[in-house]
Design a protein around this motif. Structure first.
Motif, mmCIF file in Angstrom:
data_model
loop_
_atom_site.group_PDB
_atom_site.id
_atom_site.type_symbol
_atom_site.label_atom_id
_atom_site.label_comp_id
_atom_site.label_asym_id
_atom_site.label_seq_id
_atom_site.Cartn_x
_atom_site.Cartn_y
_atom_site.Cartn_z
ATOM 1 N N ASP A 77 -68.648 54.078 72.568
ATOM 2 C CA ASP A 77 -69.240 55.224 71.886
ATOM 3 C C ASP A 77 -68.397 55.627 70.679
ATOM 4 O OD1 ASP A 77 -71.195 55.355 73.851
ATOM 5 O OD2 ASP A 77 -70.078 56.799 75.064
ATOM 6 N N ALA A 88 -62.853 61.334 74.091
ATOM 7 C CA ALA A 88 -63.828 60.303 74.454
ATOM 8 C C ALA A 88 -63.181 59.357 75.465
ATOM 9 C CB ALA A 88 -64.301 59.539 73.227
ATOM 10 N N SER A 130 -74.577 65.191 68.300
ATOM 11 C CA SER A 130 -75.201 64.018 67.666
ATOM 12 C C SER A 130 -74.677 63.753 66.263
ATOM 13 C CB SER A 130 -76.725 64.204 67.610
ATOM 14 O OG SER A 130 -77.063 65.382 66.899
ATOM 15 N N ASN A 148 -72.720 63.975 75.279
ATOM 16 C CA ASN A 148 -73.578 63.130 74.449
ATOM 17 C C ASN A 148 -75.021 63.616 74.332
ATOM 18 O OD1 ASN A 148 -74.681 62.311 76.945
ATOM 19 N ND2 ASN A 148 -73.362 60.502 77.047
ATOM 20 N N TYR A 191 -71.134 62.024 79.028
ATOM 21 C CA TYR A 191 -70.069 62.277 78.058
ATOM 22 C C TYR A 191 -69.693 60.982 77.339
ATOM 23 C CZ TYR A 191 -70.073 66.508 80.713
ATOM 24 O OH TYR A 191 -70.502 67.657 81.327
ATOM 25 N N PHE A 192 -69.248 61.130 76.093
ATOM 26 C CA PHE A 192 -68.872 59.981 75.286
ATOM 27 C C PHE A 192 -67.645 59.278 75.867
ATOM 28 C CE2 PHE A 192 -70.899 62.780 72.041
ATOM 29 C CZ PHE A 192 -71.907 61.915 71.642
ATOM 30 N N GLY A 197 -69.180 58.725 69.208
ATOM 31 C CA GLY A 197 -69.196 60.179 69.263
ATOM 32 C C GLY A 197 -68.016 60.724 70.039
ATOM 33 N N ASN A 208 -66.753 64.129 72.636
ATOM 34 C CA ASN A 208 -67.035 65.350 73.379
ATOM 35 C C ASN A 208 -66.275 66.497 72.735
ATOM 36 O OD1 ASN A 208 -68.420 63.733 75.434
ATOM 37 N ND2 ASN A 208 -66.349 63.066 75.984
#
Length: 232
Positions: free
Chosen positions: A221, A91, A25, A21, A214-215, A223, A225
């Motif tokens: 999250d 994630a 982005s 993370n 990490y996401f 996002g 990884n």
């Protein structure tokens, strides 16, 4: 971020890179962003970036030549060619890196609980053994950041599937019907059932831990990884 180099038996090397993370982005569903971010982080001249539309299944894909405009669907990627960067997005699911030097081959698997139960890792091993004569005893495994048994809570519907084979992969919680699941325990059991004593290392990072780098989907999250491996 995780950034490791490992050496193979023939003195060639491979790189393993995990972007978390702090490093990722952009939109994890944008192919152009993934390629640009991975290429920038890997700094491999002439590299080609391969990834998949992941579906928690058992489809295995070999990365050869150049990636096409259409992104393939699958959950396991491998290659014998240098400078092919293989990427799996996670994630909370397990990113399972693997490699061997006889012949030189690297890969990465996306393994959530569905893929773990379905045997994506064992099927990948069988595939590379059949196609390239890989000796499973010489395969090294590395688990990237995932939701470990310290935090990964599941209900009885999922727990019952793991309990049939590996009861000690589960830890009951005080709330009835709730358990903590450690997929690494289950995965190791499955590999050993093939008659293999695995060389298995782990990043030691839990995506669901407080202040994780990490996401985590479970933490909300959006996002992902980016788990990358390539032959140098």
């Amino acid at each position: 971020m995780i950034d490791h180099r490992f050496f193979l038996e023939d003195k060639r090397s491979l790189k393993l890179l995990v972007l978390g993370n702090k490093e990722v982005s952009g939109d994890p569903n944008d192919p152009n962003y993934i390629r640009e971010r991975v290429s920038q982080a890997a700094q491999v001249p002439g590299a080609e970036v391969f990834f998949m539309n992941q579906e928690h299944g058992t489809t295995i894909i070999e990365a050869q030549g150049s990636p096409g405009s259409e992104i393939p669907t699958g959950d396991s990627l491998f290659t014998t060619e240098p400078k092919k960067i293989l990427v799996v997005k996670t994630a909370d699911c397990m990113p399972i890196f693997f490699w061997t030097g006889r012949p030189a081959l690297v890969g990465v698997i996306h393994s959530g609980w569905k893929g773990t139960i379905a045997g994506i890792t064992e099927k990948t091993l069988a595939h590379v053994q059949k196609k390239y004569g890989v000796d499973p005893e010489l395969v090294h495994f590395y688990l990237g950041p995932y939701a470990t048994g310290k935090h990964y809570e599941v209900g009885e519907d999922v727990a019952s599937l793991f309990r049939k084979e590996v009861p000690n992969s589960l830890k009951p919680l005080e709330e009835p019907g709730k358990f903590l699941l450690e997929q690494k325990t289950f995965l190791t059991h499955r590999i050993r059932n093939l008659g293999i004593q695995p060389f298995l290392e782990t990043a030691g990072a839990c995506t669901m831990a407080p202040n994780s780098k990490y996401f985590s989907h479970r933490r909300g999250d959006t996002g992902r990884n980016l788990n990358c491996i390539w032959l140098e």
